[in-house]
Every structure is written in C-alpha cells, then in structure tokens.
Design an enzyme around this catalytic site. Structure first.
Site, PDB file in Angstrom:
ATOM      1  N   GLY A 269       9.696 -43.921  16.273  1.00  0.00           N
ATOM      2  CA  GLY A 269      10.180 -43.262  14.877  1.00  0.00           C
ATOM      3  C   GLY A 269      11.645 -43.827  14.554  1.00  0.00           C
TER       4      GLY A 269
ATOM      5  N   GLY B  81      14.260 -42.268  17.637  1.00  0.00           N
ATOM      6  CA  GLY B  81      13.633 -42.694  19.028  1.00  0.00           C
ATOM      7  C   GLY B  81      12.363 -43.106  19.208  1.00  0.00           C
TER       8      GLY B  81
ATOM      9  N   LYS C 299       9.648 -36.932  24.023  1.00  0.00           N
ATOM     10  CA  LYS C 299      10.121 -37.514  22.536  1.00  0.00           C
ATOM     11  C   LYS C 299      11.546 -37.799  23.121  1.00  0.00           C
ATOM     12  CE  LYS C 299      10.413 -36.634  17.810  1.00  0.00           C
ATOM     13  NZ  LYS C 299      10.198 -35.562  16.748  1.00  0.00           N
TER      14      LYS C 299
ATOM     15  N   ASP D 214       6.701 -31.772   5.799  1.00  0.00           N
ATOM     16  CA  ASP D 214       6.213 -33.070   5.904  1.00  0.00           C
ATOM     17  C   ASP D 214       4.980 -33.041   6.336  1.00  0.00           C
ATOM     18  OD1 ASP D 214       6.487 -35.724   6.163  1.00  0.00           O
ATOM     19  OD2 ASP D 214       7.481 -35.876   8.181  1.00  0.00           O
TER      20      ASP D 214
END
Length: 179
Positions: A55, A58, A75, A169
């Site tokens: 993304g 990262g 992540k 989102d």
C-alpha cells in the site's frame, strides 16, 4: 476527524491495560501472568514468509510466529512515509480502532510494536484473500453468496458503529475472507 476522538478517550485506559499487560492472543496466556514476566514482542519473533499486499505506507507480510508456528499477517508501516504524507495520526487511529474491534466480523490485532523506522501490526491472517480477488476469479457471485457477504459486512459495520466509528472506505478489497 471528530467522530473518532470520543472512542479513543473512552477506551484509552482499556488500551493501556492491554498494552501494559502484553495481552498475547496467539498463545492465550492470562494477562495477569504476562504482567509478571512481560516480554516485549519484536519482529525477530516472526519469520516473514511472503509479501501478500502493498500500500501507500508499507506492506503486508504473511508471517509465521517462531515460538508457535501460527500464521499471521504483519502490516509493516514506514514511519518516514507516513510522516511525509502527514498521516501519522491516521495510522495510529487505524491501529487503535483495530485493537478495539472485538467482533468476529473484524480482523483481530494480536500485537503492535515499533522500531526506529517502522510500525508493525500483527494481525489475524485471512488465507482466502479478499472479496475483490474472489469476484475477479469467479466473475460474479450467486445471489445467496452475495447476500451472505453483505450480511457479514453489515455485522462488522454495526460493531464499529456501536463504538462510534465510521469506516469510510468500504470496498471489496477491504473485505477479507477467512478459511
């Protein structure tokens, strides 16, 4: 974003307890026992298996916890990139929201920790990918299957809304599928 502030203020004490207690969901230890022998989790406790997502800030890695062999998604967020884009508060807010989300319809956050250059979020691994990948491979979803996924998504959104959080989102790429 004003809608998020009350949630964080209400749960700040709860977050501190979870963080101070090194609440380790993967091994399911009693948090009071962990306070006695608190060991900080670091990236050295995991083997990075393969890159599964990338993304703006990262990447997400499929990883294996060395002590248990459990598969997790890590992540890895660059502090430099988030600072350059003035998104540090947003990233920290995302971490806090995921940490508070105690719903079977939401990805679980097991650990979070930082280094000089990165923030790490060790989360539940969803081996079946996301809804977008499923749609791409199948072309379409049968009505009953689509209805099931929409129902599960609404349950997850309800859990967020009960805590005063708005997602903002919602898209197939953000709808992860478990085994």
């Amino acid at each position: 974003v004003p809608v998020f502030k009350p949630v964080i203020m209400q749960t700040e004490a709860m977050l501190k307890l979870q963080i101070d207690g090194q609440w380790d969901l993967l091994s399911l230890h009693d948090p009071t026992e962990l306070r006695k022998k608190a060991k900080k989790v670091s990236i050295r406790d995991f083997d990075l298996v393969k890159l599964i997502g990338k993304g703006g800030f990262g990447s997400v890695w499929l990883s294996s916890r060395k002590s248990t062999g459990d598969l997790v998604a890590i992540k890895v967020i660059s502090k430099r990139e988030t600072a350059a884009q003035k998104m540090i508060e947003s990233v920290m807010l995302e971490k806090d929201i995921i940490q508070l989300a105690k719903s079977p319809y939401m990805v679980h956050l097991y650990f979070s920790f930082t280094t000089v250059n990165h923030l790490y979020m060790v989360m539940e691994y969803c081996p079946s990918g996301d809804c977008f990948q499923l749609l791409e491979s199948l072309g379409f979803l049968e009505v009953d299957v689509a209805r099931f996924f929409i129902g599960e998504t609404l349950c997850g959104l309800e859990a967020l809304h009960l805590q005063g959080v708005i997602h903002r989102d919602i898209k197939p790429q953000n709808m992860l599928l478990t085994a």
